[in-house]
Scaffold this motif. Structure first.
Motif, PDB file in Angstrom:
ATOM      1  N   GLY A   1       2.095  19.524  12.408  1.00 51.27           N
ATOM      2  CA  GLY A   1       1.037  20.518  12.550  1.00 51.27           C
ATOM      3  C   GLY A   1      -0.050  20.430  11.500  1.00 51.27           C
ATOM      4  O   GLY A   1      -1.011  21.210  11.527  1.00 51.27           O
ATOM      5  N   ARG A   2       0.035  19.503  10.599  1.00 52.47           N
ATOM      6  CA  ARG A   2      -0.927  19.369   9.511  1.00 52.47           C
ATOM      7  C   ARG A   2      -1.779  18.113   9.707  1.00 52.47           C
ATOM      8  O   ARG A   2      -1.369  17.140  10.342  1.00 52.47           O
ATOM      9  CB  ARG A   2      -0.208  19.295   8.159  1.00 52.47           C
ATOM     10  N   GLN A   3      -2.973  18.141   9.143  1.00 51.28           N
ATOM     11  CA  GLN A   3      -3.931  17.046   9.292  1.00 51.28           C
ATOM     12  C   GLN A   3      -3.640  15.933   8.295  1.00 51.28           C
ATOM     13  O   GLN A   3      -3.530  16.181   7.086  1.00 51.28           O
ATOM     14  CB  GLN A   3      -5.356  17.557   9.076  1.00 51.28           C
ATOM     15  N   TYR A   4      -3.509  14.717   8.807  1.00 55.54           N
ATOM     16  CA  TYR A   4      -3.263  13.547   7.963  1.00 55.54           C
ATOM     17  C   TYR A   4      -4.310  12.474   8.249  1.00 55.54           C
ATOM     18  O   TYR A   4      -5.014  12.520   9.256  1.00 55.54           O
ATOM     19  CB  TYR A   4      -1.858  12.979   8.214  1.00 55.54           C
ATOM     20  N   LEU A   5      -4.371  11.502   7.363  1.00 55.53           N
ATOM     21  CA  LEU A   5      -5.214  10.325   7.529  1.00 55.53           C
ATOM     22  C   LEU A   5      -4.324   9.120   7.814  1.00 55.53           C
ATOM     23  O   LEU A   5      -3.111   9.163   7.588  1.00 55.53           O
ATOM     24  CB  LEU A   5      -6.050  10.090   6.277  1.00 55.53           C
ATOM     25  N   LYS A   6      -4.934   8.048   8.315  1.00 53.77           N
ATOM     26  CA  LYS A   6      -4.113   6.906   8.713  1.00 53.77           C
ATOM     27  C   LYS A   6      -4.826   5.595   8.420  1.00 53.77           C
ATOM     28  O   LYS A   6      -5.996   5.436   8.728  1.00 53.77           O
ATOM     29  CB  LYS A   6      -3.785   7.001  10.210  1.00 53.77           C
ATOM     30  N   PHE A   7      -4.075   4.677   7.821  1.00 52.65           N
ATOM     31  CA  PHE A   7      -4.483   3.280   7.712  1.00 52.65           C
ATOM     32  C   PHE A   7      -3.742   2.493   8.792  1.00 52.65           C
ATOM     33  O   PHE A   7      -2.517   2.564   8.877  1.00 52.65           O
ATOM     34  CB  PHE A   7      -4.081   2.674   6.369  1.00 52.65           C
TER      35      PHE A   7
ATOM     36  N   THR B   1      -7.432  -6.438   1.171  1.00 51.93           N
ATOM     37  CA  THR B   1      -6.621  -6.600  -0.038  1.00 51.93           C
ATOM     38  C   THR B   1      -6.133  -5.252  -0.535  1.00 51.93           C
ATOM     39  O   THR B   1      -6.618  -4.191  -0.116  1.00 51.93           O
ATOM     40  CB  THR B   1      -7.433  -7.263  -1.155  1.00 51.93           C
ATOM     41  N   LEU B   2      -5.198  -5.300  -1.458  1.00 53.67           N
ATOM     42  CA  LEU B   2      -4.715  -4.067  -2.072  1.00 53.67           C
ATOM     43  C   LEU B   2      -5.832  -3.380  -2.851  1.00 53.67           C
ATOM     44  O   LEU B   2      -5.885  -2.140  -2.921  1.00 53.67           O
ATOM     45  CB  LEU B   2      -3.529  -4.378  -2.990  1.00 53.67           C
ATOM     46  N   ASP B   3      -6.742  -4.152  -3.410  1.00 54.34           N
ATOM     47  CA  ASP B   3      -7.897  -3.554  -4.098  1.00 54.34           C
ATOM     48  C   ASP B   3      -8.779  -2.791  -3.113  1.00 54.34           C
ATOM     49  O   ASP B   3      -9.332  -1.739  -3.462  1.00 54.34           O
ATOM     50  CB  ASP B   3      -8.712  -4.648  -4.804  1.00 54.34           C
TER      51      ASP B   3
ATOM     52  N   ALA C   1       0.830  -1.205   0.000  1.00 57.48           N
ATOM     53  CA  ALA C   1       0.000   0.000   0.000  1.00 57.48           C
ATOM     54  C   ALA C   1       0.863   1.254   0.000  1.00 57.48           C
ATOM     55  O   ALA C   1       0.496   2.263  -0.619  1.00 57.48           O
ATOM     56  CB  ALA C   1      -0.924  -0.009   1.218  1.00 57.48           C
ATOM     57  N   TRP C   2       1.995   1.203   0.687  1.00 53.76           N
ATOM     58  CA  TRP C   2       2.919   2.338   0.677  1.00 53.76           C
ATOM     59  C   TRP C   2       3.420   2.605  -0.742  1.00 53.76           C
ATOM     60  O   TRP C   2       3.506   3.769  -1.170  1.00 53.76           O
ATOM     61  CB  TRP C   2       4.105   2.052   1.600  1.00 53.76           C
ATOM     62  N   GLU C   3       3.721   1.552  -1.491  1.00 55.99           N
ATOM     63  CA  GLU C   3       4.166   1.724  -2.880  1.00 55.99           C
ATOM     64  C   GLU C   3       3.067   2.360  -3.716  1.00 55.99           C
ATOM     65  O   GLU C   3       3.345   3.223  -4.578  1.00 55.99           O
ATOM     66  CB  GLU C   3       4.571   0.368  -3.469  1.00 55.99           C
ATOM     67  N   VAL C   4       1.815   1.967  -3.458  1.00 53.15           N
ATOM     68  CA  VAL C   4       0.687   2.562  -4.185  1.00 53.15           C
ATOM     69  C   VAL C   4       0.561   4.047  -3.852  1.00 53.15           C
ATOM     70  O   VAL C   4       0.416   4.900  -4.741  1.00 53.15           O
ATOM     71  CB  VAL C   4      -0.622   1.817  -3.849  1.00 53.15           C
ATOM     72  N   LEU C   5       0.627   4.371  -2.576  1.00 46.11           N
ATOM     73  CA  LEU C   5       0.511   5.768  -2.151  1.00 46.11           C
ATOM     74  C   LEU C   5       1.668   6.614  -2.673  1.00 46.11           C
ATOM     75  O   LEU C   5       1.481   7.758  -3.108  1.00 46.11           O
ATOM     76  CB  LEU C   5       0.463   5.845  -0.629  1.00 46.11           C
ATOM     77  N   ALA C   6       2.869   6.067  -2.615  1.00 46.03           N
ATOM     78  CA  ALA C   6       4.045   6.814  -3.061  1.00 46.03           C
ATOM     79  C   ALA C   6       3.984   7.123  -4.555  1.00 46.03           C
ATOM     80  O   ALA C   6       4.530   8.138  -5.013  1.00 46.03           O
ATOM     81  CB  ALA C   6       5.313   6.036  -2.731  1.00 46.03           C
TER      82      ALA C   6
END
Length: 480
Positions: free
Chosen positions: A439-445, A453-455, A377-382
């Motif tokens: 200081g910024r808003q992020y989301l988290k898995f 799954t990756l899908d 998933a990190w590779e997908v996000l990157a």
């Protein structure tokens, strides 16, 4: 009414009642199509408030029907592959079986005469975990309610082992990415404000050991006492693992208690491919493990382990009605001698049955799967220009944020991400977490479900982008 007491005369009622409950939960699990209904507190509260607890239903079926409305229908279901928010794992069936057994027998793990074999099973599991960590032959520990209690007890032992009566001189060193329970524990232990020294982290969100060394030296120069260093093996936000060998060296140099909060990362103890990421943990004085995070156990199932079992004496008090001092000479094993709790559930049974049915390799294999999924998933996000991802995962957590191509105002991007998280939850299609970094808003898995799954990940990312774009479009329309 006596007809509802569980005993030899009500065994059949017990069987039928529990079976009815199990059938309903099984049906719910089989038919749940999304992790959450999106219900709000305002929408659900009237249903719960309308229940008059002083007017019993006198019928198990009716009570279960009511439970559907007040709980089961709108529960957050961690087993769903698109529940991606917090450190909540789906649970394995042998552990759920253990939960059913321990609840019915209802042993209390404070003294031998209330638990018998339960005491020995818990002690065996403590020995097993300590051996997996590598703490040595004098190691010991006790099951707890969770990581916060484990951290509190570890720091209590560290405080007592410091042999310093002037609490104002004590200092605890913890990563800025560490768990908030360190600060809470310090307050509960009577330590002064400012006693927890926050150590900055590097780009991978790991404690900077050069900064730790500088703070330890400053502590010594100021005639203060370094009570403990809390290293984290799996931070809540990033899953990062502090450099344990280097921290162990510094703790030895400055004669400081080393505690490792491995509440999350303890799953690596059963991993066949990633165990080396915990190298150095064997040098800790105390370790927190949460089996209910990465061993796929129902809440609660946690433990605190110590290198030197003798240090657990700092939690020991003898009461004539419970664990009189003479029982020590008689070698009667009373777990209350080690615990901050008195009455305590037999939570160890869940892990025992899991190991006896699945084995450590089975558990470790599941944890390896979610760690591998996180890397994919990190590779997908990157590679996705819509998203900024903070660090490559060491475990199974990813922190990221949606970054629109046409908006540059950081505050507006923050609001878009907040909106996207809330809208996603309200839809019930998926549940993700949120946090702040820089200081910024992020989301988290937080990926703890091997069925995800990756899908699933890609679909949720598309949903987030859609909600964020809807917010930004609506904002633009209002502005024009």
């Amino acid at each position: 009414m006596r007809s509802h007491l569980l005993n030899d005369t009500t065994a059949e009622l017990y069987r039928s009642s529990v079976t009815e409950g199990i059938e309903r939960v099984a049906a719910k699990l089989a038919t749940t199509s999304r992790p959450f209904t999106g219900v709000t507190p305002d929408a659900l509260s009237p249903t719960v408030d309308a229940v008059n607890l002083d007017e019993p239903l006198h019928d198990t079926i009716a009570a279960l029907d009511e439970l559907e409305d007040v709980y089961l229908r709108d529960a957050v279901y961690f087993h769903h592959p698109r529940y991606l928010a917090h450190l909540n794992c789906p649970v394995v069936i042998p552990a759920v079986l253990g939960e059913a057994v321990l609840s019915a027998v209802n042993s209390s793990l404070d003294t031998w005469d209330q638990s018998a074999g339960g005491t020995l099973i818990e002690r065996k599991l403590i020995d097993w975990t300590a051996a997996r960590i590598g703490l040595g032959p004098a190691a010991d520990g006790v099951f707890t309610s969770g990581g916060s209690q484990s951290n509190l007890q570890a720091l209590l032992l560290a405080r007592e082992e410091s042999k310093t009566e002037d609490l104002a001189r004590l200092r605890i060193f913890a990563s800025e990415a560490g768990h908030f329970s360190v600060q809470k524990s310090a307050k509960l232990l009577g330590l002064p404000p400012g006693c927890v020294v926050t150590i900055p982290v590097d780009k991978d969100k790991r404690m900077r050991t050069l900064a730790l060394a500088a703070e330890l030296e400053r502590c010594k120069a100021d005639d203060l006492v370094p009570m403990a260093v809390v290293a984290t093996a799996g931070t809540t936000d990033f899953g990062s693992i502090d450099p344990l060998p280097e921290i162990a060296e510094l703790c030895a140099q400055y004669d400081t208690w080393m505690h490792v909060d491995a509440a999350y990362g303890c799953g690596l103890l059963a991993s066949r491919t990633r165990r080396d990421r915990l190298d150095g943990i064997e040098r800790a004085d105390s370790v927190t493990v949460d089996y209910h995070k990465s061993f796929f156990q129902p809440v609660s199932s946690s433990a605190v382990l110590v290198r030197d079992g003798a240090t657990l004496r700092h939690a020991t008090y003898h009461a004539e009605y419970l664990n009189p001092r003479r029982t020590v000479a008689e070698r009667i094993p009373n777990q209350v001698d080690k615990s901050l709790q008195t009455t305590r559930r037999f939570d160890a049974l869940k892990l025992w049955l899991t190991l006896r049915v699945m084995g450590a390799d089975g558990i470790g294999g599941l944890f390896d799967e979610v760690c591998e999924l996180a890397h994919q998933a990190w590779e997908v996000l990157a590679a996705d220009p819509r998203y900024d991802v903070v660090v490559e995962p060491s475990l199974s957590t990813l922190v990221y944020r949606y970054v629109p191509a046409t908006v540059t105002d950081p505050a507006e991007i923050d609001r878009a991400n907040l909106y996207a998280r809330k809208a996603l939850s309200a839809s019930g299609d998926a549940v993700v977490a949120g946090t702040k970094t820089g200081g910024r808003q992020y989301l988290k898995f937080t990926l703890l479900n091997p069925e995800t799954t990756l899908d699933d990940i890609k679909a949720v990312l598309d949903l987030i982008a859609g909600h964020a774009e809807q917010y930004l479009g609506d904002t633009l329309d209002r502005a024009s």
